[in-house]
Each structure stands twice: as C-alpha cells, then as structure tokens.
Design a protein around this motif. Structure first.
Motif, PDB file in Angstrom:
ATOM      1  N   VAL A 303       0.866  -1.184   0.000  1.00  0.00           N
ATOM      2  CA  VAL A 303       0.000   0.000   0.000  1.00  0.00           C
ATOM      3  C   VAL A 303       0.898   1.228   0.000  1.00  0.00           C
ATOM      4  CG1 VAL A 303      -1.830   1.257   1.174  1.00  0.00           C
ATOM      5  CG2 VAL A 303      -1.767  -1.254   1.270  1.00  0.00           C
ATOM      6  N   ALA A 316       2.403   1.230  -9.812  1.00  0.00           N
ATOM      7  CA  ALA A 316       1.480   0.092  -9.768  1.00  0.00           C
ATOM      8  C   ALA A 316       1.803  -0.911 -10.879  1.00  0.00           C
ATOM      9  CB  ALA A 316       0.047   0.592  -9.911  1.00  0.00           C
ATOM     10  N   ILE A 328      -1.857  -1.482  -3.895  1.00  0.00           N
ATOM     11  CA  ILE A 328      -2.835  -0.381  -3.909  1.00  0.00           C
ATOM     12  C   ILE A 328      -2.029   0.909  -3.866  1.00  0.00           C
ATOM     13  CG2 ILE A 328      -4.781   0.697  -2.722  1.00  0.00           C
ATOM     14  CD1 ILE A 328      -5.251  -2.100  -1.394  1.00  0.00           C
ATOM     15  N   CYS A 338      -5.282  -0.199  -8.381  1.00  0.00           N
ATOM     16  CA  CYS A 338      -5.203  -1.455  -7.642  1.00  0.00           C
ATOM     17  C   CYS A 338      -4.834  -2.571  -8.627  1.00  0.00           C
ATOM     18  CB  CYS A 338      -6.536  -1.790  -6.976  1.00  0.00           C
ATOM     19  SG  CYS A 338      -7.162  -0.477  -5.904  1.00  0.00           S
ATOM     20  N   THR A 340      -3.028  -6.788  -9.168  1.00  0.00           N
ATOM     21  CA  THR A 340      -2.545  -8.054  -8.628  1.00  0.00           C
ATOM     22  C   THR A 340      -1.680  -8.710  -9.689  1.00  0.00           C
ATOM     23  OG1 THR A 340      -4.344  -9.444  -9.488  1.00  0.00           O
ATOM     24  CG2 THR A 340      -4.721  -8.336  -7.383  1.00  0.00           C
ATOM     25  N   ILE A 348      -9.825  -8.099  -8.222  1.00  0.00           N
ATOM     26  CA  ILE A 348      -9.736  -6.942  -7.333  1.00  0.00           C
ATOM     27  C   ILE A 348     -10.590  -5.785  -7.839  1.00  0.00           C
ATOM     28  CG2 ILE A 348      -7.769  -5.723  -8.405  1.00  0.00           C
ATOM     29  CD1 ILE A 348      -6.633  -5.384  -5.574  1.00  0.00           C
ATOM     30  N   ALA A 352     -13.141  -2.803  -5.920  1.00  0.00           N
ATOM     31  CA  ALA A 352     -12.591  -1.445  -6.034  1.00  0.00           C
ATOM     32  C   ALA A 352     -13.611  -0.494  -6.664  1.00  0.00           C
ATOM     33  CB  ALA A 352     -11.315  -1.466  -6.876  1.00  0.00           C
ATOM     34  N   MET A 383      -8.004   3.689   0.354  1.00  0.00           N
ATOM     35  CA  MET A 383      -6.861   2.779   0.406  1.00  0.00           C
ATOM     36  C   MET A 383      -6.911   1.888   1.637  1.00  0.00           C
ATOM     37  SD  MET A 383      -3.875   5.379  -0.969  1.00  0.00           S
ATOM     38  CE  MET A 383      -2.572   4.149  -0.896  1.00  0.00           C
ATOM     39  N   MET A 386      -9.750  -0.638   1.166  1.00  0.00           N
ATOM     40  CA  MET A 386      -9.392  -1.608   0.136  1.00  0.00           C
ATOM     41  C   MET A 386      -8.364  -2.596   0.670  1.00  0.00           C
ATOM     42  SD  MET A 386     -10.408  -2.155  -2.943  1.00  0.00           S
ATOM     43  CE  MET A 386      -9.978  -3.591  -3.946  1.00  0.00           C
ATOM     44  N   VAL A 390      -8.647  -6.724   1.028  1.00  0.00           N
ATOM     45  CA  VAL A 390      -7.664  -7.676   0.504  1.00  0.00           C
ATOM     46  C   VAL A 390      -7.177  -8.618   1.619  1.00  0.00           C
ATOM     47  CG1 VAL A 390      -5.351  -7.886  -0.488  1.00  0.00           C
ATOM     48  CG2 VAL A 390      -6.944  -6.170  -1.377  1.00  0.00           C
TER      49      VAL A 390
END
Length: 395
Positions: A303, A316, A328, A338, A340, A348, A352, A383, A386, A390
């Motif tokens: 994050v 990101a 994130i 965001c 993965t 995700i 979001a 954030m 979120m 997760v």
C-alpha cells in the motif's frame, strides 16, 4: 392575409397595424397575426426580425400560408391598433449577411464553377453549401477576392417584382419556385440575378467586406462558413486582440507566431518524452524499494501513496510484474490504482469499483486491474478499506 411591408420597405423600422388574431401556442407563448407588418419572418435561410409591438418584445416571426405570425413575450389584444418597431441593428445585420451571400455564391460560380445548393444564416456566422469538390485555399481566395471587389465597386442592387411571364429565366442563378405568379428579382448590377424574398441593402458598398472563415464536408456537399459587414469586422477585431495578446506573451511578432508555436510544441513533446522516461526510472526504483522490505510471505500486499497520478500508475504497473504481489497505489489528486500479479488470478476490480462508488467516486476495471477516482479527501479512506478487504480475502 398579412400585407408584407418588408418586401418593399426593408429600411423602414416603424409601422402601424391592427391585430387580426391572437392565440396561445403549444409552448405557452402568445402568437399575434397582424393585417400588415414590417417584421421579416424566418424563411429562405434568413433569420426572423426582432423588435416590439406596443412595447411588447417580439421574439420570433413565422410565415404560415398568407399570414405572418409574431411570437411576443406579453399581452397584445385583438382588434386594437398598435405600433410596431423593428430592431434595426438586427435587421441591417441580416440584410448584410443575405446580400453578401448572393455575391459570394455568384463569385464561386464565376471563379470556379461551384454552385450554391443551400444557404443558412446563423446568429454568429452564415454558411453556404457548394456542389462540387472541396475548395482549397486558392479557390476560397479567388471567390473572396471577387466578392470584395464587387463590394468595393459599390454596385447598385435593384429589387423588382414582375409577373412570372416577364421573367427571363436564362438570366437567373436559381429558378423561380413552382407555383409563383409574381416573381421578386434581386439584381446586383451586372453581376448576379436571382429570385429572392429576403431583405437586402441598396448597394454593395454597404456590406463593407465578406470574409470566408472555414470549410467542411457535409454529406456530399462542401459547407463554407463566412461573415459579412459588421460581423466580419467584429470577428477580425476579436481575433486581432487574441493575436496581439499571444504575441505579447510569447514575445514574438504576430506573423511569426506560427513558427514560435511549432517550436514550443516540439519542445513540449520532447519534454513529455523525457518526463515519461524519468517517471519510469523513478517508478522502477521506488517499486524496488517497496519490495525491499519483503518478509517473504505470499501473496504480499503493498500500500503506497504518491504525489502525482502518472507516478502512481507507473509504480502500480511495476509492482504488478513480480509474482505474488497485490498493490494499492494512490495519488494526491484522488486517483487510485489497484493491481494483482497475473498468476494470482484474483478479482480486485469488482470491489474497487463498488467501493469507489460508495465513496462518491467512479472508475472500474477487470480482474486484477482497477483504476478509480475519488475525492482527494477520500484517498486515504479508500486505500485503508481496500487494504482491509484484501487482507480479509487472503485470510
């Protein structure tokens, strides 16, 4: 039947008339029919006159059959005599635009054989549609030069009404419409002859000038935008003011602005390329730093918050590359990305997007990528929530 005074008295602005009929339109406004009028109704591509009837504003004028209907903003009573006053600045502007169109249309025929198939007068500019290939700058300049030459020669403009049988059709630029028994012919001396029921000036010198503005293709025709007289002067004055201001701010001569802007654009493009490269290098270094404190657990959650959206997106993207990573990354302007790692196969984006909407923002994505925008004051909240989501999913 309304007696149409404007046909023979386009320079008159005051008249007296009787109200023949009044009614309420579907729009809830009053429409008045007079026994005689100087108000020109919208027709032939020309806008309607405005003015007053006994001090009540006339906002629109339409012709329906033999009657001319005046839309007014107040009460005008049937049977009462009244005084009508035409807005002369608007009337004369329309006279200039319409007469200028006659001259410009003839000029296009005479210089390059391009016929006008339609004319439209707008509140800001006017257009004619030409039948033929797209006119280049040389074609436009030839027609514009000839039109302004005719204006400078101050040629008389004659308007005559005659029985259709006396009209020499071979001289006309456009044929008289079917069913007309009395033709009104507008003649620019030794230049253009056409049947027309619009209002016109007495001589070409009253037009001042014609200026072509631009062209565009519309269906199979070429649309030419132009301004005449007072509109052309106002257009020149406004653009000259902009040119002078830009010249002052860019410290260059007005006629050298084009070259100056080209150099500035080249410099800006080169600067954006350098900035993009620097952002990528910084993003790579920052993502490496963020992953440097890795405790070895997988999947790992990162994050992070940055100052600019461009850097946040770049970081990101870098964090998405290593296996087993969820990131994130937010920016101070409210943008949040965001991501993965691809092999995780996690969704995700759905949460979001829903969370962004809940916080009054927007955005979305698909699967392992989401990009949203929330109020800058809500970035930290988004954030945090979120990240909680997760962590709960990983648990």
């Amino acid at each position: 039947m309304t007696q149409k005074l404007y046909l023979d008295h386009s320079y008159d602005t005051v008249f007296e008339a009787n109200v023949v009929d009044t009614r309420q339109t579907e729009a809830g406004v009053t429409a008045v029919v007079l026994d005689r009028t100087l108000f020109y109704p919208e027709s032939g591509g020309q806008l309607p006159d405005h003015g007053t009837l006994n001090g009540v504003n006339v906002t629109d004028v339409q012709e329906k059959g033999d009657a001319v209907t005046h839309v007014v903003s107040g009460e005008v009573h049937k049977g009462s005599p009244l005084r009508g006053v035409i807005s002369w600045p608007r009337r004369f502007d329309h006279m200039q635009q319409h007469t200028g169109q006659h001259i410009l249309s003839r000029a296009f025929i005479q210089t390059d054989g391009l016929d006008t198939v339609s004319f439209h007068m707008g509140e800001e500019s006017c257009t004619i549609d030409l039948d033929g290939p797209a006119p280049d700058t040389a074609v436009l300049n030839r027609a514009e030069d000839l039109a302004n030459q005719i204006i400078a020669e101050n040629r008389p403009i004659d308007i005559t009404t005659m029985p259709i049988g006396e009209v020499d059709m071979s001289e006309l630029r456009r044929r008289v419409p079917e069913g007309v028994t009395e033709a009104r012919i507008v003649t620019v001396r030794d230049f253009d002859i056409i049947p027309c029921c619009g209002t016109h000036v007495r001589s070409t010198g009253e037009l001042g000038m014609v200026k072509v503005l631009k062209t565009e293709k519309v269906k199979t025709f070429q649309r030419v935008y132009f301004k005449v007289g007072g509109r052309a002067l106002a257009d020149y004055r406004d653009k000259h003011a902009v040119l002078q201001e830009l010249s002052r701010r860019l410290t260059t001569a007005p006629l050298e602005l084009g070259a100056k802007v080209e150099r500035l654009l080249d410099d800006a493009q080169a600067g954006m390329k350098r900035e993009k490269a620097l952002v990528q290098r910084l993003a790579a270094a920052e993502s490496e730093r963020l992953l440097g404190s890795d405790d070895g657990s997988r999947p790992r959650l990162v994050v992070h918050r940055e100052s600019t959206p461009a850097l946040a997106r770049a970081i990101a993207t870098e964090l998405q590359k290593p296996a087993g990573t969820i990131a994130i990354v937010g920016a101070d302007d409210g943008a949040v990305v965001c991501v993965t790692s691809h092999e995780l196969g996690l969704d995700i984006a759905t949460h979001a997007a829903a969370l962004a909407r809940e916080l009054g923002g927007s955005g979305g994505g698909k699967g392992g990528f989401a990009q949203v925008k929330v109020d800058p004051a809500q970035v930290a909240t988004f954030m945090e929530r979120m990240a909680e989501h997760v962590r709960s999913q990983l648990a």
